[in-house]
Design a protein around this motif. Structure first.
Motif, PDB file in Angstrom:
ATOM      1  N   PRO A  86       5.232  -3.975 -14.218  1.00 21.56           N
ATOM      2  CA  PRO A  86       5.016  -4.659 -12.930  1.00 21.56           C
ATOM      3  C   PRO A  86       5.804  -4.001 -11.805  1.00 21.56           C
ATOM      4  N   GLY A  87       5.122  -3.814 -10.673  1.00 24.31           N
ATOM      5  CA  GLY A  87       5.776  -3.266  -9.506  1.00 24.31           C
ATOM      6  C   GLY A  87       5.959  -1.765  -9.510  1.00 24.31           C
ATOM      7  N   GLN A  88       5.475  -1.077 -10.552  1.00 21.90           N
ATOM      8  CA  GLN A  88       5.651   0.366 -10.647  1.00 21.90           C
ATOM      9  C   GLN A  88       4.326   1.107 -10.801  1.00 21.90           C
ATOM     10  N   LEU A 110      -4.448  -6.897 -13.229  1.00 20.24           N
ATOM     11  CA  LEU A 110      -3.005  -6.880 -13.434  1.00 20.24           C
ATOM     12  C   LEU A 110      -2.379  -8.215 -13.033  1.00 20.24           C
ATOM     13  N   GLU A 111      -2.823  -8.767 -11.906  1.00 20.80           N
ATOM     14  CA  GLU A 111      -2.266 -10.054 -11.474  1.00 20.80           C
ATOM     15  C   GLU A 111      -2.705 -11.169 -12.417  1.00 20.80           C
ATOM     16  N   HIS A 112      -3.952 -11.130 -12.878  1.00 20.20           N
ATOM     17  CA  HIS A 112      -4.433 -12.102 -13.855  1.00 20.20           C
ATOM     18  C   HIS A 112      -3.577 -12.044 -15.116  1.00 20.20           C
ATOM     19  N   ALA A 113      -3.115 -10.848 -15.462  1.00 17.54           N
ATOM     20  CA  ALA A 113      -2.287 -10.657 -16.652  1.00 17.54           C
ATOM     21  C   ALA A 113      -0.821 -10.992 -16.408  1.00 17.54           C
ATOM     22  N   GLY A 114      -0.487 -11.422 -15.192  1.00 16.02           N
ATOM     23  CA  GLY A 114       0.884 -11.770 -14.871  1.00 16.02           C
ATOM     24  C   GLY A 114       1.758 -10.593 -14.513  1.00 16.02           C
ATOM     25  N   MET A 115       1.129  -9.446 -14.197  1.00 16.50           N
ATOM     26  CA  MET A 115       1.875  -8.233 -13.863  1.00 16.50           C
ATOM     27  C   MET A 115       1.690  -7.957 -12.378  1.00 16.50           C
ATOM     28  N   ASN A 116       2.385  -8.723 -11.550  1.00 16.58           N
ATOM     29  CA  ASN A 116       2.212  -8.661 -10.101  1.00 16.58           C
ATOM     30  C   ASN A 116       3.003  -7.504  -9.499  1.00 16.58           C
ATOM     31  N   VAL A 120       6.205   7.320 -10.271  1.00 10.62           N
ATOM     32  CA  VAL A 120       5.403   6.100 -10.328  1.00 10.62           C
ATOM     33  C   VAL A 120       4.222   6.354 -11.258  1.00 10.62           C
ATOM     34  N   THR A 121       3.628   5.281 -11.742  1.00 12.39           N
ATOM     35  CA  THR A 121       2.437   5.400 -12.575  1.00 12.39           C
ATOM     36  C   THR A 121       1.208   5.230 -11.698  1.00 12.39           C
ATOM     37  N   VAL A 122       0.343   6.233 -11.674  1.00 10.34           N
ATOM     38  CA  VAL A 122      -0.906   6.163 -10.917  1.00 10.34           C
ATOM     39  C   VAL A 122      -2.005   5.735 -11.877  1.00 10.34           C
ATOM     40  N   LEU A 123      -2.748   4.695 -11.510  1.00 15.98           N
ATOM     41  CA  LEU A 123      -3.812   4.155 -12.359  1.00 15.98           C
ATOM     42  C   LEU A 123      -5.141   4.337 -11.653  1.00 15.98           C
ATOM     43  N   THR A 180       0.850  -1.189   0.000  1.00 13.71           N
ATOM     44  CA  THR A 180       0.000   0.000   0.000  1.00 13.71           C
ATOM     45  C   THR A 180       0.890   1.246   0.000  1.00 13.71           C
ATOM     46  N   VAL A 181       0.305   2.348  -0.452  1.00 11.65           N
ATOM     47  CA  VAL A 181       0.981   3.639  -0.477  1.00 11.65           C
ATOM     48  C   VAL A 181       0.047   4.647   0.163  1.00 11.65           C
TER      49      VAL A 181
END
Length: 289
Positions: free
Chosen positions: A240-242, A260-266, A180-183, A167-168
């Motif tokens: 991933p991670g960013q 993102l996790e489903h896409a493999g980007m944990n 960082v990239t905010v989504l 968390t941030v």
């Protein structure tokens, strides 16, 4: 898929769930249906119809901490509880580290994703979201029932495990803007600041990208294939991670985290307070476009 404590894939099909329910012990089923405009609607829908054996998990009573006092800018509309407080909730459901959990809702998965993320944040790896929710379950011929859930058999406690869900907080995110990239998972018109039905200020965090959570789903209400989601996320420049995920109050952001996790980007983080907390402090910058 087994009910062992090792981490599960984030999504489970209705057919996989039917097989799991034949095992001993069966997974804990959490119906997380909710309506932000009517906090009692999800529970009424549960009483009307739910997967046989499921119990109801209320967003505001069990998947959030109490709101801060009026005028406070901390935590947003759905504050994240402490891990210790949520561990007590999990124990009240009868959850143990060895038991699997399947979460679902009737709104395309945002509230189920919140429960999935929180359980992973607690350190519970054996948890998944039912892809397609209650509609997919019924389409597969799964049994449903109505009325109150059977009384839970509480566990004595739930031991906290290592969390893989970072968390941030707002002050840290403010310092990290541009690095960082905010989504943002909200609908486009809210992101752009054209309308704001829930919070006092319209707009978005400067530099944020917009990914409306419902765009993670196909026309059948199920998540898009992992490869398709990954291609979209990579085209957006996500790595991933960013990525720091946010929405209005830290709920639908979990849908993007799951995608993102489903896409493999944990490894992406959640900003729990999200726009409702960020925009409550006039000292924080606001963008509109």
């Amino acid at each position: 898929m087994s009910t062992a404590a090792k981490p599960w894939a984030p999504l489970i099909t209705a057919e996989q769930l039917q097989a799991l329910l034949q095992q001993t012990p069966p997974p804990l089923l959490l119906d997380c249906s909710f309506d932000l405009a009517d906090s009692g609607a999800g529970e009424r829908a549960f009483l009307d119809r739910h997967i046989a054996g499921a119990r109801y998990a209320h967003l505001e009573h069990e998947l959030s901490a109490p709101k801060s006092p009026e005028g406070s800018i901390r935590g947003g509309r759905h504050p994240l509880p402490t891990r210790e407080a949520f561990a007590e909730v999990a124990a009240s459901w009868g959850l143990t580290p060895e038991r699997g959990v399947v979460c679902y809702d009737q709104q395309g998965g945002p509230y189920a994703a919140r429960a999935w993320w929180m359980l992973r944040w607690l350190g519970h790896g054996a948890v998944a979201v039912l892809d397609g929710g209650l509609a997919a379950w019924q389409a597969a011929g799964g049994p449903v029932e109505s009325g109150e859930a059977a009384p839970a058999q509480p566990a004595s406690s739930y031991p906290l495990g290592d969390t893989t869900m970072p968390t941030v907080q707002a002050d840290t995110l403010l310092r990290q803007l541009g690095r960082v990239t905010v989504l943002d998972a909200r609908a486009g018109e809210r992101f752009r600041g054209e309308t704001e039905p829930l919070d006092a200020v319209a707009g978005h965090i400067p530099g944020a990208l917009n990914r409306f959570f419902k765009d993670n789903l196909g026309s059948d209400g199920r998540f898009l294939p992992a490869a398709a989601l990954r291609a979209t996320f990579e085209a957006m420049g996500l790595k991933p991670g960013q990525v720091v995920n946010q929405c209005g109050s830290g709920v639908t952001a979990c849908h993007n985290l799951l995608a993102l996790e489903h896409a493999g980007m944990n490894g992406s983080a959640l900003y729990p307070g999200s726009w409702s907390e960020w925009s409550a402090d006039p000292a924080r910058p606001v963008a509109r476009s």
